[in-house]
Design a protein around this motif. Structure first.
Motif, PDB file in Angstrom:
ATOM      1  N   ARG A 108       0.848  -1.198   0.000  1.00  0.00           N
ATOM      2  CA  ARG A 108       0.000   0.000   0.000  1.00  0.00           C
ATOM      3  C   ARG A 108       0.880   1.244   0.000  1.00  0.00           C
ATOM      4  O   ARG A 108       1.913   1.275   0.669  1.00  0.00           O
ATOM      5  CB  ARG A 108      -0.889   0.021   1.259  1.00  0.00           C
ATOM      6  N   ASN A 125       0.022   5.358   0.518  1.00  0.00           N
ATOM      7  CA  ASN A 125      -1.117   6.210   0.895  1.00  0.00           C
ATOM      8  C   ASN A 125      -2.378   5.345   0.937  1.00  0.00           C
ATOM      9  O   ASN A 125      -2.351   4.273   1.528  1.00  0.00           O
ATOM     10  CB  ASN A 125      -1.262   7.387  -0.067  1.00  0.00           C
ATOM     11  N   ASP A 126      -3.449   5.736   0.222  1.00  0.00           N
ATOM     12  CA  ASP A 126      -4.642   4.891   0.253  1.00  0.00           C
ATOM     13  C   ASP A 126      -4.761   4.056  -1.013  1.00  0.00           C
ATOM     14  O   ASP A 126      -5.837   3.560  -1.342  1.00  0.00           O
ATOM     15  CB  ASP A 126      -5.896   5.764   0.459  1.00  0.00           C
ATOM     16  N   PHE A 127      -3.671   3.914  -1.720  1.00  0.00           N
ATOM     17  CA  PHE A 127      -3.677   3.057  -2.907  1.00  0.00           C
ATOM     18  C   PHE A 127      -3.300   1.645  -2.454  1.00  0.00           C
ATOM     19  O   PHE A 127      -2.135   1.340  -2.228  1.00  0.00           O
ATOM     20  CB  PHE A 127      -2.690   3.576  -3.957  1.00  0.00           C
ATOM     21  N   ASP A 128      -4.326   0.830  -2.331  1.00  0.00           N
ATOM     22  CA  ASP A 128      -4.135  -0.523  -1.808  1.00  0.00           C
ATOM     23  C   ASP A 128      -3.778  -1.489  -2.931  1.00  0.00           C
ATOM     24  O   ASP A 128      -3.931  -1.158  -4.104  1.00  0.00           O
ATOM     25  CB  ASP A 128      -5.424  -0.985  -1.123  1.00  0.00           C
ATOM     26  N   GLU A 134       0.480  10.785  -9.575  1.00  0.00           N
ATOM     27  CA  GLU A 134      -0.853  10.734  -8.949  1.00  0.00           C
ATOM     28  C   GLU A 134      -1.739  11.779  -9.622  1.00  0.00           C
ATOM     29  O   GLU A 134      -1.305  12.912  -9.842  1.00  0.00           O
ATOM     30  CB  GLU A 134      -0.697  11.056  -7.456  1.00  0.00           C
ATOM     31  N   ASP A 180      -8.598  10.535 -11.629  1.00  0.00           N
ATOM     32  CA  ASP A 180      -8.763   9.437 -12.588  1.00  0.00           C
ATOM     33  C   ASP A 180      -9.526   9.853 -13.846  1.00  0.00           C
ATOM     34  O   ASP A 180     -10.566  10.491 -13.768  1.00  0.00           O
ATOM     35  CB  ASP A 180      -9.512   8.282 -11.894  1.00  0.00           C
ATOM     36  N   GLN A 214      -6.247   2.426  -7.978  1.00  0.00           N
ATOM     37  CA  GLN A 214      -7.138   3.584  -7.782  1.00  0.00           C
ATOM     38  C   GLN A 214      -7.542   3.674  -6.321  1.00  0.00           C
ATOM     39  O   GLN A 214      -7.633   2.655  -5.646  1.00  0.00           O
ATOM     40  CB  GLN A 214      -8.424   3.393  -8.588  1.00  0.00           C
ATOM     41  N   ASP A 215      -7.798   4.909  -5.881  1.00  0.00           N
ATOM     42  CA  ASP A 215      -8.362   5.116  -4.550  1.00  0.00           C
ATOM     43  C   ASP A 215      -9.804   5.574  -4.776  1.00  0.00           C
ATOM     44  O   ASP A 215     -10.044   6.738  -5.124  1.00  0.00           O
ATOM     45  CB  ASP A 215      -7.529   6.168  -3.807  1.00  0.00           C
ATOM     46  N   LYS A 274     -12.245   6.194  -2.906  1.00  0.00           N
ATOM     47  CA  LYS A 274     -12.793   7.232  -2.032  1.00  0.00           C
ATOM     48  C   LYS A 274     -12.465   8.635  -2.549  1.00  0.00           C
ATOM     49  O   LYS A 274     -13.311   9.500  -2.632  1.00  0.00           O
ATOM     50  CB  LYS A 274     -12.204   7.059  -0.622  1.00  0.00           C
ATOM     51  N   SER A 275     -11.214   8.846  -2.912  1.00  0.00           N
ATOM     52  CA  SER A 275     -10.804  10.196  -3.326  1.00  0.00           C
ATOM     53  C   SER A 275     -10.934  10.405  -4.832  1.00  0.00           C
ATOM     54  O   SER A 275     -10.807  11.533  -5.314  1.00  0.00           O
ATOM     55  CB  SER A 275      -9.347  10.433  -2.919  1.00  0.00           C
ATOM     56  N   SER A 285      -6.011   8.353  -8.960  1.00  0.00           N
ATOM     57  CA  SER A 285      -5.291   7.169  -9.448  1.00  0.00           C
ATOM     58  C   SER A 285      -3.807   7.396  -9.246  1.00  0.00           C
ATOM     59  O   SER A 285      -3.335   8.544  -9.229  1.00  0.00           O
ATOM     60  CB  SER A 285      -5.541   6.963 -10.936  1.00  0.00           C
TER      61      SER A 285
END
Ligand SMILES: NC(=O)c1ccc[n+]([C@@H]2O[C@H](COP(=O)([O-])OP(=O)(O)OC[C@H]3O[C@@H](n4cnc5c(N)ncnc54)[C@H](O)[C@@H]3O)[C@@H](O)[C@H]2O)c1
Ligand SMILES: O=C(O)[C@H](O)COP(=O)(O)O
Length: 524
Positions: free
Chosen positions: A435, A437-440, A454, A457, A483-484, A486-487, A490
């Motif tokens: 991971r 940041n919030d890119f899992d 970043e 998207d 992709q995140d 929530k925000s 990408s």
């Protein structure tokens, strides 16, 4: 009175200096090590050269506090076992490097002019002048792997031969390389372009066997390979397989075991010496003096800067400390150089939880170049506190089933908090970033050069990035694009064959309206 045992042939100066200072010194380079250790089980200090210091030897010395390696390489000492027993191990950096640098020059000249076989032949009464046609060093290319104390001195000693010097050492700054006249390059290019390749790296889990067939096959026909470092860094079988075809000239000073008897490299070595690198009166004296001075400074002033096993807990695979370094340095790069973190939050999952404090040195090194990762946890905590960075180790939820994983999050600012973070683990023996940041589900192997972009998207962005790189002939080795949701952001991560220049990053940033674009190169 502290007892110091010196079970090796070390210049008497060390014993004299320590005795004068009130230490009880036993110097004996003749009696077998195990016997000597048994007879001096109350020793608190052991000063050695290449003697093997195994767990069995350490167990025979219950009061041992310090092992000093009067020399450079400490691969002969079980430093992890020593750490487990709270024993510091130090070496004497640079004490014998001039002796080794001179030995390398001697080997280069001796092998280039066939001095040893020519002497034997002439003594026998033969006159084989044409057989011993030689080669000159002047104007040729020398490649040096490892530019620490010895590698750097070798560059200086070779200066008179006006050679082109190629070098590889991830710790050597471009500025110092420039000053020395070394062209920093890749290991592959060193092997492909050099007439002489000299090895000056330590033997450890990362370097063992790294000089292998792939590299030998790249060498120029008739090029010379010199190993005055350690036997374990070179794959002997691989060299045997290609030596004749490539006509590689091999000069060797180091063996799996320092002892009399047949040597396995005898059939492939053109020159073989009995580990003579540091064997000069001058080096022996300096190493002895430094060992004594460092022992005195350690006990009387608490000076520990030459300790090499501060950051090594028994039972922890060192790769996890490397992972901590990678996550911290990458996350720090994500923040950008104008955003200095003032808080670090960490989570250590599974078995890693019990090693949390041992991750502090590589984390501190990852965010601050001036902190060396081989310092101990207390040094790292002190450094962070002095720098005004708070360190918080979070409670973890092991029901997430992350296995042995760690997360490192960096925070900047007070009210307006800006943060970057990463999680990673070791899988199939490789480091992996899962991971950022919030890119899992990133599943990125941290090696080589990565470009991170970043952006909001939208379709077509990856194509535009690839197009700009392609225009400049930059090859893409791998791409990840999580992709995140929530925000709505990408992240495209592109692994490239070379570093992406700043100007091109700026072009990409503008072309895709990136909120973030930077390139990151991992240390090997
Ligand atoms: N033949 C002898 O008698 C003799 C004498 C002294 C030292 N040595 C050997 O030589 C080695 C080097 O000695 P030194 O005094 O120069 O040590 P040093 O620690 O000053 O330098 C070693 C250098 O190797 C670099 N390095 C580590 N891993 C590397 C890698 N994978 N690729 C490229 N560079 C890497 C380090 O960054 C460092 O700069 C010692 O570890 C020892 O094993 C042999
Ligand atoms: O690493 C070193 O310092 C050298 O290999 C020298 O070893 P020695 O002290 O056993 O000669």
């Amino acid at each position: 009175m502290r007892k110091v045992l010196i079970p090796t042939k070390l210049d008497k100066f060390a014993a004299t200096m320590l005795s004068d200072r009130g230490y009880n010194v036993v110097l004996d380079g003749a009696t077998p090590l195990a016997d000597l250790v048994k007879a001096n089980s109350d020793a608190e200090v052991l000063i050695v050269r290449s003697e093997k210091i195994t767990p069995e030897i350490i167990d025979l010395l219950p009061q041992l506090k310090l092992i000093v390696r009067a020399g450079a390489g400490f691969n002969t000492i079980d430093i992890k076992y020593a750490r487990k027993h709270d024993i510091d191990v130090m070496n004497t950096p640079g004490a014998n490097s001039n002796a080794v640098a001179e030995e390398v020059v001697a080997m280069m000249l001796a092998a280039s002019r066939h001095l040893i076989p020519a002497d034997i032949s002439t003594r026998k009464g033969d006159w084989e002048k044409s057989k011993f046609m030689g080669r000159e060093l002047t104007g040729k290319t020398v490649g040096i792997l490892g530019l620490g104390h010895i590698g750097q001195l070798l560059v200086k000693r070779l200066a008179g031969f006006e050679m082109k010097v190629l070098g590889y050492d991830p710790m050597l700054s471009p500025a110092l390389a420039d000053k020395l006249g070394v062209e920093l390059t890749t290991v592959d290019r060193i092997f492909a372009e050099s007439d002489f390749v000299s090895l000056h790296i330590p033997e450890n889990d990362e370097t063992r066997g790294m000089v292998n067939r792939r590299l030998f096959e790249m060498m120029k026909p008739g090029a010379m390979l010199i190993n005055c470092a350690r036997a374990g860094i070179l794959n002997e079988e691989d060299l045997r397989a290609v030596k004749a075809e490539k006509k590689i000239v091999f000069c060797n000073d180091v063996y799996a075991k320092d002892a009399a008897g047949e040597k396995s490299v005898a059939d492939i070595a053109d020159i073989m010496l009995p580990h003579l690198g540091a064997n000069t009166h001058e080096a022996n004296f300096v190493a002895a003096k430094r060992a004594a001075e460092q022992t005195i400074a350690y006990f009387e002033q608490g000076i520990t800067n030459c300790v090499v096993n501060k950051a090594l807990p028994d039972g922890l695979d060192g790769k996890y400390q490397k992972l901590a370094y990678v996550l911290a340095s990458l996350t720090n790069a994500y923040l950008g150089k104008d955003n200095n973190p003032n808080r670090i939050e960490t989570s250590f999952y599974g078995e890693l939880a019990k090693y949390a404090k041992w991750m502090t040195p590589p984390i501190a090194a990852g965010i601050a170049a001036e902190f060396a990762a081989d310092q101990g946890p207390a040094d790292a905590e002190h450094f962070l506190a002095e720098t005004g960075i708070e360190l918080v180790n979070r409670e973890v939820d092991n029901t997430k089933h992350y296995g042995e994983a760690m997360s490192i999050d960096l925070f900047v600012g007070g009210n307006l908090i800006y943060k970057a973070g990463a999680r990673g683990t070791i899988t199939e023996n490789n480091l992996m970033i899962s991971r950022l940041n919030d890119f899992d589900q990133l599943y990125l192997e941290p090696s080589g050069h990565h470009l991170f972009v970043e952006y909001k998207d939208e379709p077509g962005v990856i194509g535009r990035i690839a197009g700009i790189l392609g225009e400049k002939n930059i090859n893409i080795i791998d791409i990840r694009a999580p992709q995140d949701l929530k925000s709505g952001l990408s992240l495209t991560v592109v692994k490239t064959n070379v570093e992406v220049p700043d100007m091109l990053i700026q072009k990409i940033r503008e072309a895709v309206k990136a909120s973030k674009a930077f390139q990151f190169t991992y240390l090997p």
